[in-house]
Design an enzyme around this catalytic site. Structure first.
Site, mmCIF file in Angstrom:
data_model
loop_
_atom_site.group_PDB
_atom_site.id
_atom_site.type_symbol
_atom_site.label_atom_id
_atom_site.label_comp_id
_atom_site.label_asym_id
_atom_site.label_seq_id
_atom_site.Cartn_x
_atom_site.Cartn_y
_atom_site.Cartn_z
ATOM 1 N N SER A 285 -5.155 12.393 2.884
ATOM 2 C CA SER A 285 -5.082 10.996 3.092
ATOM 3 C C SER A 285 -3.692 10.614 3.411
ATOM 4 O O SER A 285 -2.850 10.976 2.633
ATOM 5 C CB SER A 285 -5.453 10.232 1.962
ATOM 6 O OG SER A 285 -5.086 8.792 1.972
ATOM 7 N N HIS B 54 -7.601 12.077 6.843
ATOM 8 C CA HIS B 54 -8.460 11.025 6.271
ATOM 9 C C HIS B 54 -7.678 9.829 6.418
ATOM 10 O O HIS B 54 -6.575 9.757 6.006
ATOM 11 C CB HIS B 54 -8.692 11.476 4.673
ATOM 12 C CG HIS B 54 -9.281 10.275 3.879
ATOM 13 N ND1 HIS B 54 -11.036 10.433 3.835
ATOM 14 C CD2 HIS B 54 -8.918 9.236 2.881
ATOM 15 C CE1 HIS B 54 -11.112 9.510 3.087
ATOM 16 N NE2 HIS B 54 -10.122 8.784 2.665
ATOM 17 N N ASP C 268 -7.596 5.663 5.722
ATOM 18 C CA ASP C 268 -8.093 4.782 4.766
ATOM 19 C C ASP C 268 -8.017 3.299 5.527
ATOM 20 O O ASP C 268 -6.862 2.827 5.562
ATOM 21 C CB ASP C 268 -7.468 4.782 3.457
ATOM 22 C CG ASP C 268 -7.665 6.066 2.647
ATOM 23 O OD1 ASP C 268 -8.958 6.137 2.482
ATOM 24 O OD2 ASP C 268 -6.908 6.801 2.277
ATOM 25 N N MET D 103 -8.576 -0.373 5.490
ATOM 26 C CA MET D 103 -8.598 -1.642 4.258
ATOM 27 C C MET D 103 -8.379 -2.822 4.933
ATOM 28 O O MET D 103 -7.480 -3.133 5.767
ATOM 29 C CB MET D 103 -7.689 -1.238 3.154
ATOM 30 C CG MET D 103 -7.776 0.126 2.530
ATOM 31 S SD MET D 103 -6.637 0.285 1.211
ATOM 32 C CE MET D 103 -6.903 1.812 0.737
ATOM 33 N N HIS E 241 -12.367 6.242 6.457
ATOM 34 C CA HIS E 241 -12.962 5.526 5.474
ATOM 35 C C HIS E 241 -12.921 4.111 5.541
ATOM 36 O O HIS E 241 -11.466 3.680 5.094
ATOM 37 C CB HIS E 241 -12.252 6.380 4.031
ATOM 38 C CG HIS E 241 -12.591 5.903 2.797
ATOM 39 N ND1 HIS E 241 -12.108 5.964 1.617
ATOM 40 C CD2 HIS E 241 -13.541 5.136 2.493
ATOM 41 C CE1 HIS E 241 -12.662 5.472 0.765
ATOM 42 N NE2 HIS E 241 -13.674 4.880 1.057
ATOM 43 N N MET F 4 -13.066 0.926 4.193
ATOM 44 C CA MET F 4 -13.016 -0.065 2.939
ATOM 45 C C MET F 4 -12.893 -1.516 3.535
ATOM 46 O O MET F 4 -11.935 -2.234 3.378
ATOM 47 C CB MET F 4 -12.060 0.276 2.027
ATOM 48 C CG MET F 4 -12.178 1.553 1.368
ATOM 49 S SD MET F 4 -10.980 2.589 0.659
ATOM 50 C CE MET F 4 -10.080 3.256 2.087
ATOM 51 N N MET G 3 -16.352 7.966 -4.637
ATOM 52 C CA MET G 3 -15.056 7.628 -4.984
ATOM 53 C C MET G 3 -14.775 7.881 -6.449
ATOM 54 O O MET G 3 -15.411 7.765 -7.571
ATOM 55 C CB MET G 3 -14.887 6.144 -4.859
ATOM 56 C CG MET G 3 -14.814 5.517 -3.582
ATOM 57 S SD MET G 3 -13.696 6.377 -2.535
ATOM 58 C CE MET G 3 -12.204 5.852 -3.449
ATOM 59 N N GLY H 139 -8.718 1.277 -2.905
ATOM 60 C CA GLY H 139 -7.805 0.206 -2.633
ATOM 61 C C GLY H 139 -6.382 0.671 -2.611
ATOM 62 O O GLY H 139 -5.463 0.295 -1.986
ATOM 63 N N PHE H 140 -5.973 1.791 -3.455
ATOM 64 C CA PHE H 140 -4.675 2.079 -3.753
ATOM 65 C C PHE H 140 -4.787 3.659 -3.750
ATOM 66 O O PHE H 140 -5.592 4.238 -4.442
ATOM 67 C CB PHE H 140 -3.938 1.504 -4.799
ATOM 68 C CG PHE H 140 -3.967 0.213 -4.639
ATOM 69 C CD1 PHE H 140 -2.846 -0.499 -3.840
ATOM 70 C CD2 PHE H 140 -4.768 -0.597 -5.214
ATOM 71 C CE1 PHE H 140 -3.062 -2.025 -3.540
ATOM 72 C CE2 PHE H 140 -4.928 -2.071 -4.913
ATOM 73 C CZ PHE H 140 -3.744 -2.706 -4.307
ATOM 74 N N ASP I 55 -12.873 11.442 -3.570
ATOM 75 C CA ASP I 55 -11.653 10.732 -3.164
ATOM 76 C C ASP I 55 -11.160 10.042 -3.937
ATOM 77 O O ASP I 55 -11.634 8.995 -4.814
ATOM 78 C CB ASP I 55 -12.132 9.906 -1.748
ATOM 79 C CG ASP I 55 -10.842 8.897 -1.396
ATOM 80 O OD1 ASP I 55 -9.693 9.346 -1.721
ATOM 81 O OD2 ASP I 55 -11.094 8.200 -0.431
ATOM 82 N N GLY J 98 -4.229 12.423 -1.331
ATOM 83 C CA GLY J 98 -3.164 11.775 -0.860
ATOM 84 C C GLY J 98 -1.943 11.948 -1.375
ATOM 85 O O GLY J 98 -1.125 12.601 -0.707
HETATM 86 C C1 DX5 Z 1 -8.405 4.971 -2.357
HETATM 87 C C2 DX5 Z 1 -8.194 5.892 -1.035
HETATM 88 C C3 DX5 Z 1 -7.963 7.084 -0.944
HETATM 89 C C4 DX5 Z 1 -6.575 7.298 -1.503
HETATM 90 C C5 DX5 Z 1 -6.533 8.553 -2.195
HETATM 91 O O1 DX5 Z 1 -8.689 3.644 -1.971
HETATM 92 O O2 DX5 Z 1 -9.595 5.884 -0.245
HETATM 93 O O3 DX5 Z 1 -8.134 8.076 -0.092
HETATM 94 O O4 DX5 Z 1 -5.578 7.206 -0.304
HETATM 95 O O5 DX5 Z 1 -5.129 8.835 -2.718
HETATM 96 P P1 DX5 Z 1 -4.804 9.700 -4.030
HETATM 97 O O6 DX5 Z 1 -4.998 11.182 -3.785
HETATM 98 O O7 DX5 Z 1 -3.227 9.517 -4.059
HETATM 99 O O8 DX5 Z 1 -5.555 9.208 -5.074
HETATM 100 ZN ZN ZN Z 2 -10.247 7.245 1.145
#
Ligand code: DX5
Ligand code: ZN
Length: 220
Positions: free
Chosen positions: A8, A31, A33, A35, A64, A66, A135, A140-141, A173, A195
């Protein structure tokens, strides 16, 4: 298909995204993300940025989403060049129609479940999906701690896929690292988003190899 690692870019340097993606040539997918500050309390990329990213790398993009009102917006990401498009079932009005639309655009259709969303109500949808994303943190983060309470659901999802005889990929994830990837692989996951584990490593591409080897060993 075997084990796949999909880093990610959420924790990459957003001012140098092209270079950041070039640092991970061993990635199976990138990947992305997306948001919208509604479905999750954070804001990242939109379609124009995703399209530019798709042009900048030979590695396929795994979007992905969100985002709220995903029935309306998901196709924009397939058209922007994403080879896989994941929508959240909690945000979708008509997940079957949406999955079919994504597939008809030539992308892989994938559905995501938040940690508290059970998989059983959706077992009949599995043949409509190329991938199921479970998940392992609240979305979110990046950089959050892996939720062990998700492990039984990974096992149950894998069993449902066997029961239905489908080849649907099972992605996890959130909080995936050398410390947690084996548990997920052992439970039946085969596609791993990472990520912070990748982008905080001195050598991100070497970390991908290490993650892949750990997962493969645990999967047996
Ligand atoms: C969170 C994202 C993930 C995130 C993963 O909402 O969907 O893809 O970036 O990051 P790590 O691997 O740091 O949890
Ligand atoms: Zn993700």
């Amino acid at each position: 298909m075997g084990i796949q690692i999909t880093p990610s870019i959420l924790n990459a340097d957003f001012a140098r995204l092209g270079e950041e993606v070039a640092r991970i040539p061993s990635a199976d997918w990138v990947h992305v993300d997306v948001m919208d500050n509604h479905f999750v309390p954070n804001l990242t990329f939109g379609p124009a940025m995703v399209e530019a990213l798709a042009r900048s790398t030979p590695t396929p993009l795994d979007a992905h989403l969100m985002i709220a009102d995903v029935d309306r917006h998901a196709m924009t990401y397939a058209e922007a060049g994403c080879s896989s498009v994941t929508f959240h079932v909690e945000a979708a009005q008509a997940p079957v129609r949406l999955a079919r639309e994504i597939r008809s655009a030539g992308a892989r259709a994938s559905m995501a479940l938040r940690p508290a969303t059970p998989v059983e109500p959706y077992e009949d949808l599995l043949p409509e999906l190329d991938m199921l994303l479970l998940m392992t943190v609240e979305p979110g983060f990046g950089g959050q701690k892996f939720l062990d309470l998700c492990l039984p659901k990974i096992r149950r999802a894998r069993a449902l896929m066997a029961k239905h005889g489908v080849q649907t990929w099972l992605q996890v994830d959130g909080g995936i690292s050398l410390e947690t990837i084996e548990r997920c692989a052992e439970a039946g996951a085969d596609v791993f988003v990472a990520g912070s584990a990748v982008y905080s490593a001195d050598d991100p591409d070497a970390m991908i190899t290490e993650l892949r080897e750990s997962a493969a060993a645990a999967a047996g």
